[in-house]
Design a protein around this motif. Sequence first.
Motif, PDB file in Angstrom:
ATOM      1  N   ILE A 196       0.821  -1.207  -0.057  1.00  0.00           N
ATOM      2  CA  ILE A 196       0.080  -0.044  -0.027  1.00  0.00           C
ATOM      3  C   ILE A 196       0.934   1.138   0.063  1.00  0.00           C
ATOM      4  O   ILE A 196       1.757   1.205   0.543  1.00  0.00           O
ATOM      5  N   GLN A 197       0.613   2.056  -0.677  1.00  0.00           N
ATOM      6  CA  GLN A 197       1.178   3.582  -0.975  1.00  0.00           C
ATOM      7  C   GLN A 197       0.572   4.643  -0.151  1.00  0.00           C
ATOM      8  O   GLN A 197       1.477   5.335   0.214  1.00  0.00           O
ATOM      9  N   ALA A 198      -0.741   4.648  -0.274  1.00  0.00           N
ATOM     10  CA  ALA A 198      -1.267   5.766   0.386  1.00  0.00           C
ATOM     11  C   ALA A 198      -2.701   5.581   0.516  1.00  0.00           C
ATOM     12  O   ALA A 198      -3.397   4.448  -0.040  1.00  0.00           O
ATOM     13  N   ALA A 199      -3.669   6.136   1.520  1.00  0.00           N
ATOM     14  CA  ALA A 199      -4.771   5.960   1.815  1.00  0.00           C
ATOM     15  C   ALA A 199      -5.318   7.233   2.024  1.00  0.00           C
ATOM     16  O   ALA A 199      -4.878   8.249   2.559  1.00  0.00           O
ATOM     17  N   GLY A 200      -6.461   7.471   1.559  1.00  0.00           N
ATOM     18  CA  GLY A 200      -7.346   8.884   1.601  1.00  0.00           C
ATOM     19  C   GLY A 200      -8.664   8.569   2.102  1.00  0.00           C
ATOM     20  O   GLY A 200      -9.408   7.399   1.905  1.00  0.00           O
ATOM     21  N   HIS A 201      -9.297   9.614   2.811  1.00  0.00           N
ATOM     22  CA  HIS A 201     -10.734   9.602   3.220  1.00  0.00           C
ATOM     23  C   HIS A 201     -11.379  10.678   3.286  1.00  0.00           C
ATOM     24  O   HIS A 201     -10.658  11.607   3.846  1.00  0.00           O
ATOM     25  N   ARG A 202     -12.780  10.602   2.989  1.00  0.00           N
ATOM     26  CA  ARG A 202     -13.505  12.134   3.183  1.00  0.00           C
ATOM     27  C   ARG A 202     -15.159  11.530   3.636  1.00  0.00           C
ATOM     28  O   ARG A 202     -15.619  10.616   3.054  1.00  0.00           O
ATOM     29  N   ASP A 203     -15.625  12.004   4.653  1.00  0.00           N
ATOM     30  CA  ASP A 203     -16.946  11.984   5.167  1.00  0.00           C
ATOM     31  C   ASP A 203     -17.756  13.056   4.297  1.00  0.00           C
ATOM     32  O   ASP A 203     -17.277  14.303   4.511  1.00  0.00           O
ATOM     33  N   MET A 204     -18.866  12.933   3.910  1.00  0.00           N
ATOM     34  CA  MET A 204     -19.668  13.827   3.384  1.00  0.00           C
ATOM     35  C   MET A 204     -21.189  13.539   3.872  1.00  0.00           C
ATOM     36  O   MET A 204     -21.691  12.345   4.102  1.00  0.00           O
ATOM     37  N   GLU A 205     -21.936  14.568   3.916  1.00  0.00           N
ATOM     38  CA  GLU A 205     -23.242  14.471   4.387  1.00  0.00           C
ATOM     39  C   GLU A 205     -24.298  15.292   3.638  1.00  0.00           C
ATOM     40  O   GLU A 205     -23.823  16.466   3.154  1.00  0.00           O
ATOM     41  N   ALA A 206     -25.549  15.181   3.860  1.00  0.00           N
ATOM     42  CA  ALA A 206     -26.731  16.018   3.374  1.00  0.00           C
ATOM     43  C   ALA A 206     -26.387  17.292   3.845  1.00  0.00           C
ATOM     44  O   ALA A 206     -26.297  17.516   5.334  1.00  0.00           O
ATOM     45  N   ARG A 207     -26.397  18.582   3.317  1.00  0.00           N
ATOM     46  CA  ARG A 207     -26.563  19.744   3.694  1.00  0.00           C
ATOM     47  C   ARG A 207     -27.514  20.123   4.558  1.00  0.00           C
ATOM     48  O   ARG A 207     -28.681  19.867   4.324  1.00  0.00           O
ATOM     49  N   GLY A 208     -27.480  20.849   5.929  1.00  0.00           N
ATOM     50  CA  GLY A 208     -28.399  21.062   6.706  1.00  0.00           C
ATOM     51  C   GLY A 208     -29.085  19.873   7.644  1.00  0.00           C
ATOM     52  O   GLY A 208     -28.326  18.778   7.574  1.00  0.00           O
ATOM     53  N   ASN A 209     -30.169  20.016   8.042  1.00  0.00           N
ATOM     54  CA  ASN A 209     -30.622  18.868   9.020  1.00  0.00           C
ATOM     55  C   ASN A 209     -31.884  18.210   8.285  1.00  0.00           C
ATOM     56  O   ASN A 209     -32.624  17.688   9.009  1.00  0.00           O
ATOM     57  N   SER A 210     -31.864  18.321   6.959  1.00  0.00           N
ATOM     58  CA  SER A 210     -33.245  17.822   6.301  1.00  0.00           C
ATOM     59  C   SER A 210     -33.273  16.183   6.347  1.00  0.00           C
ATOM     60  O   SER A 210     -34.410  15.668   6.489  1.00  0.00           O
ATOM     61  N   ASP A 211     -31.961  15.584   6.340  1.00  0.00           N
ATOM     62  CA  ASP A 211     -32.034  13.997   6.442  1.00  0.00           C
ATOM     63  C   ASP A 211     -30.843  13.590   6.914  1.00  0.00           C
ATOM     64  O   ASP A 211     -29.839  14.462   7.135  1.00  0.00           O
ATOM     65  N   SER A 212     -30.682  12.355   7.001  1.00  0.00           N
ATOM     66  CA  SER A 212     -29.375  11.774   7.743  1.00  0.00           C
ATOM     67  C   SER A 212     -28.678  10.951   6.678  1.00  0.00           C
ATOM     68  O   SER A 212     -27.852  10.155   7.115  1.00  0.00           O
ATOM     69  N   THR A 213     -28.723  11.518   5.423  1.00  0.00           N
ATOM     70  CA  THR A 213     -27.690  10.966   4.591  1.00  0.00           C
ATOM     71  C   THR A 213     -26.489  11.067   4.544  1.00  0.00           C
ATOM     72  O   THR A 213     -25.984  12.463   4.871  1.00  0.00           O
ATOM     73  N   ARG A 214     -25.580  10.083   4.627  1.00  0.00           N
ATOM     74  CA  ARG A 214     -24.126  10.199   4.866  1.00  0.00           C
ATOM     75  C   ARG A 214     -23.350   9.230   4.007  1.00  0.00           C
ATOM     76  O   ARG A 214     -23.860   8.172   3.655  1.00  0.00           O
ATOM     77  N   VAL A 215     -22.244   9.712   3.440  1.00  0.00           N
ATOM     78  CA  VAL A 215     -21.512   9.106   2.429  1.00  0.00           C
ATOM     79  C   VAL A 215     -19.963   9.090   2.920  1.00  0.00           C
ATOM     80  O   VAL A 215     -19.486  10.189   3.044  1.00  0.00           O
ATOM     81  N   GLU A 216     -19.453   7.944   3.126  1.00  0.00           N
ATOM     82  CA  GLU A 216     -17.876   8.178   3.498  1.00  0.00           C
ATOM     83  C   GLU A 216     -17.235   7.347   2.139  1.00  0.00           C
ATOM     84  O   GLU A 216     -17.346   6.406   1.698  1.00  0.00           O
ATOM     85  N   PHE A 217     -16.063   8.158   1.730  1.00  0.00           N
ATOM     86  CA  PHE A 217     -15.369   7.836   0.689  1.00  0.00           C
ATOM     87  C   PHE A 217     -14.177   7.717   1.238  1.00  0.00           C
ATOM     88  O   PHE A 217     -13.328   8.211   1.859  1.00  0.00           O
ATOM     89  N   THR A 218     -13.494   6.342   0.605  1.00  0.00           N
ATOM     90  CA  THR A 218     -12.066   5.923   1.059  1.00  0.00           C
ATOM     91  C   THR A 218     -11.244   5.282  -0.270  1.00  0.00           C
ATOM     92  O   THR A 218     -11.774   4.618  -1.111  1.00  0.00           O
TER      93      THR A 218
END
Length: 177
Positions: free
Chosen positions: A57-79
Amino acid sequence: MTPNFPPVSVDATGLYSALPSDGSIGDVMVGGEPFVIQGGEAATYCEKQTASPCPGIQAAGHRDMEARGNSDSTRVEFTLLTFPTAEDAAKAMKNLADQRRKEWAEEGAPAKPLTLNTDADATDAMQDGDSVDVVMRVGAVVAYLDADGASPDNVEYAAKVQIARVKSVSNGINPDR
């Protein structure tokens, strides 16, 4: 005759650009700062994700993203995990998908296979209720999406965007231009 191109690959610097930016998944998805790690830190991170060694393995990256505001609980994590060869990436992809299935089964929520068109070289997707995991490989890069509260169609779109960003960076193109 088919040309023999090298596999898609991304270095540690490119991981920052390959991870989704605000607005790249849609106007409603925003996230925290991405992180990228290399060397021993990347190996430890990958081993934690896959529950197995990650040789090369050379490198790893990660970012969490979620729906803007409090309208719902949609969340996606990218690795993203980068390797020197497509073969190393394929092993890590299989180990990661197997580990996710094992974890879901231990939680009493066995994953059901899900078919998604991601434009990756290989895709292993699974779903339980409103949770979807997508483990993909494009060349020597493993991309993993962990989504909650998003429809399979929206997860498929996010997966396609992630793969397109990896391919763009591999070709020396900034995906945000």
